[in-house]
Design an enzyme around this catalytic site. Sequence first.
Site, PDB file in Angstrom:
ATOM      1  N   LYS A 184       0.765  -1.240   0.080  1.00 56.03           N
ATOM      2  CA  LYS A 184       0.137   0.018  -0.054  1.00 56.03           C
ATOM      3  C   LYS A 184       0.754   1.190   0.034  1.00 56.03           C
ATOM      4  CE  LYS A 184      -4.410  -2.285   1.438  1.00 56.03           C
ATOM      5  NZ  LYS A 184      -4.752  -3.110   2.380  1.00 56.03           N
TER       6      LYS A 184
HETATM    7  N1  GLU Z   1      -8.695  -9.110   3.242  1.00 57.78           N
HETATM    8  C1  GLU Z   1      -7.465  -9.757   2.429  1.00 57.78           C
HETATM    9  C2  GLU Z   1      -6.497  -8.510   1.418  1.00 57.78           C
HETATM   10  O1  GLU Z   1      -6.815  -7.555   1.897  1.00 57.78           O
HETATM   11  C3  GLU Z   1      -7.624 -10.627   1.455  1.00 57.78           C
HETATM   12  C4  GLU Z   1      -7.764 -12.175   2.087  1.00 57.78           C
HETATM   13  C5  GLU Z   1      -8.457 -13.123   1.262  1.00 57.78           C
HETATM   14  O2  GLU Z   1      -8.870 -13.054   0.022  1.00 57.78           O
HETATM   15  O3  GLU Z   1      -8.371 -14.087   1.797  1.00 57.78           O
HETATM   16  O4  GLU Z   1      -5.863  -8.822   0.774  1.00 57.78           O
END
Ligand code: GLU
Length: 291
Positions: A265
């Site tokens: 990020k």
């Molecule tokens: N929340 C995770 C992300 O921001 C993704 C996790 C998942 O796809 O299992 O990349």
Amino acid sequence: MAGFQRNSTGMKPYRGRIAPTPTGLLHLGHAQTFWIAHQRARQAGGKLVYRTEDLDSQRCKPEFADAALEDLNWLGIDWDEGPDSGGDHTPYTQSQRIGRYRELLETLKALGLVYPCCCSRKDVRDAVTAPHETGDEPIYPGTCRPALGQVATFEIGEVERVNWRFRVPFAETITFEDGRLGPQSFTTGGDFGDFVFWRHDDVPSYQVAVVADDHDMGITEVVRGEDLLKCTARQLLIYRALGWEAPAFHHCPLVTDEDGKRLAKRHDSLSLKTMREDGLTPEMIRARFIE
Ligand code: GLU
């Protein structure tokens, strides 16, 4: 050796999901993964669920959650259920689903498949987000792992707050078929050890939340970045422990910067917001996707 086969998605209507973590602005890598998830759901004539994975209250911000909805909409992704549109499985925001994750903790405690751990280690801090956010969890040496049939190596009351670790089987090979990469195989104890299931500050880990949600939301195929392959092996153990059928998995290629490093990020110039402000169109961004 435990072979985890893809479920019989052919028999069930396709349900996919996109699950951003609002710790920053989404970048090209997220966009590519979510676009692939969207395409796969639409090509299958199925539904797409949008879920906000905001368990890390220190790092997640509502403004990033709003920005993700806006950026993905702008890119041309639409979803059938989500925090903005509702649906049969509301809430679609993990911070509002803690009670459900706690039920699973209690179930696994009763099965003796999680144990309390009083090691205060830095890795515990990292358990709440998907490992690509923070680096993978180190292999736990088993210091607090009780003998089978025992609950704990110490009186739980003696320690103010404990982490709960998932007891992984000894040297078992976990195999599954990935939709893009084909057969995958990971060995417990070598590739990963007993992982944090619930943190000492009473926050569920990424692993338990994602399994609970994918199951409860009826997801038939999980599409995500290939840096989470090892997490899939961990999660398959949770599915098995709960007696749940696992979804199919499709892990996407990662987008790297000019130095070959995976995007994070911090790569502001490749955030969807910046690219949009620089005048790029959704079509121009989609043309940069590998798959
Ligand atoms: N929340 C995770 C992300 O921001 C993704 C996790 C998942 O796809 O299992 O990349």
